[in-house]
Design a protein around this motif. Structure first.
Motif, PDB file in Angstrom:
ATOM      1  N   CYS A   1       0.828  -1.213   0.000  1.00 13.80           N
ATOM      2  CA  CYS A   1       0.000   0.000   0.000  1.00 13.80           C
ATOM      3  C   CYS A   1       0.862   1.262   0.000  1.00 13.80           C
ATOM      4  O   CYS A   1       0.534   2.257  -0.662  1.00 13.80           O
ATOM      5  CB  CYS A   1      -0.929   0.002   1.211  1.00 13.80           C
TER       6      CYS A   1
ATOM      7  N   LYS B   1       2.108   1.943  -3.497  1.00 15.24           N
ATOM      8  CA  LYS B   1       1.071   2.545  -4.347  1.00 15.24           C
ATOM      9  C   LYS B   1       0.896   4.029  -4.022  1.00 15.24           C
ATOM     10  O   LYS B   1       0.803   4.870  -4.918  1.00 15.24           O
ATOM     11  CB  LYS B   1      -0.272   1.819  -4.139  1.00 15.24           C
TER      12      LYS B   1
ATOM     13  N   TYR C   1      -6.010   5.806  -1.068  1.00 15.92           N
ATOM     14  CA  TYR C   1      -4.747   5.077  -0.883  1.00 15.92           C
ATOM     15  C   TYR C   1      -4.529   4.829   0.605  1.00 15.92           C
ATOM     16  O   TYR C   1      -3.816   5.580   1.272  1.00 15.92           O
ATOM     17  CB  TYR C   1      -3.569   5.868  -1.474  1.00 15.92           C
TER      18      TYR C   1
END
Length: 227
Positions: free
Chosen positions: A49, A52, A198
């Motif tokens: 994560c 990203k 996100y």
């Protein structure tokens, strides 16, 4: 490299969540197990994560876009300010005033008021003011400065917002969602990751945990700006 980062995260306590009774079921994909009544976050998921989120912010920074860092609880205040200053971006780290994003006209008026107060000695009415009046205006200036220092140069809405503790900063999350501003956020086991574009699962209560996650985002932004 990934193993090294995970090792650093373990040392910083990034994997420690909240008590199991406080969890949000939507965080289940990011969790490993509960240990002594506390949920343990899967750091492999955190790294994925984080990658990203870093790629997203890196792309924005490379295009000269504006990023707003938000974290008003005590453990996050210094780290949020330092992250914004290191990247030449903006921050709110004392108190999120309702309407900071959705009612920017009012915020701009407050910033103009702050500028006036900072130049009070140059105002024509200054000489006729009493010590009591000047003292009250001084307190008003300090309050405005605390709340607005990090966004006084922000023209228009930011292109992304980075939040420490999405559950606590729910008003900031709601305003960003309403304006369709992408949100990067540290989400602890009590948070709803679905309201964030996100999510980065991690301990949002420990200073070292907050710092290691923000530092990775900062590094990505700094590299992109140099490129």
């Amino acid at each position: 490299m990934i193993n090294e980062l995970i090792s650093e995260m373990v040392d910083a306590g990034v994997h420690y969540g909240h008590q199991t009774k406080k969890w949000n079921p939507k965080m289940k994909p990011y969790l490993m197990k509960d240990k002594g009544g506390i949920y343990i976050i899967n750091l492999e998921q955190t790294v994925k994560c984080l990658d990203k989120a870093s790629d997203f912010l890196s792309d924005l920074a490379g295009k000269g876009k504006k990023i707003l860092f938000v974290g008003c609880k005590r453990q996050a205040q210094d780290a949020v300010r330092e992250a914004a200053e290191a990247t030449g971006q903006y921050y709110v780290n004392h108190r999120w005033l309702g309407g900071m994003l959705t009612n920017m006209a009012t915020v701009k008026k407050s910033i103009e008021r702050l500028k006036w107060l900072e130049n009070i000695e140059k105002q024509p009415e200054f000489k006729s003011m009493s010590k009591k009046e000047l003292s009250a205006l001084g307190r008003e200036r300090e309050k405005l400065l605390r709340n607005l220092r990090g966004i006084r140069g922000l023209e228009g809405k930011p292109d992304a917002i980075v939040i420490v503790d999405s559950a606590r900063e729910s008003i900031a999350v709601a305003e960003a969602r309403r304006l369709e501003i992408p949100i990067v956020a540290i989400v602890d086991t009590n948070a709803d990751p679905s309201v964030v574009n996100y999510p980065v699962p991690g301990n949002d209560d420990a200073v070292r945990s907050i710092r290691i996650i923000l530092q990775n985002l900062v590094d990505a932004i700094v590299v992109a700006k140099k490129g």
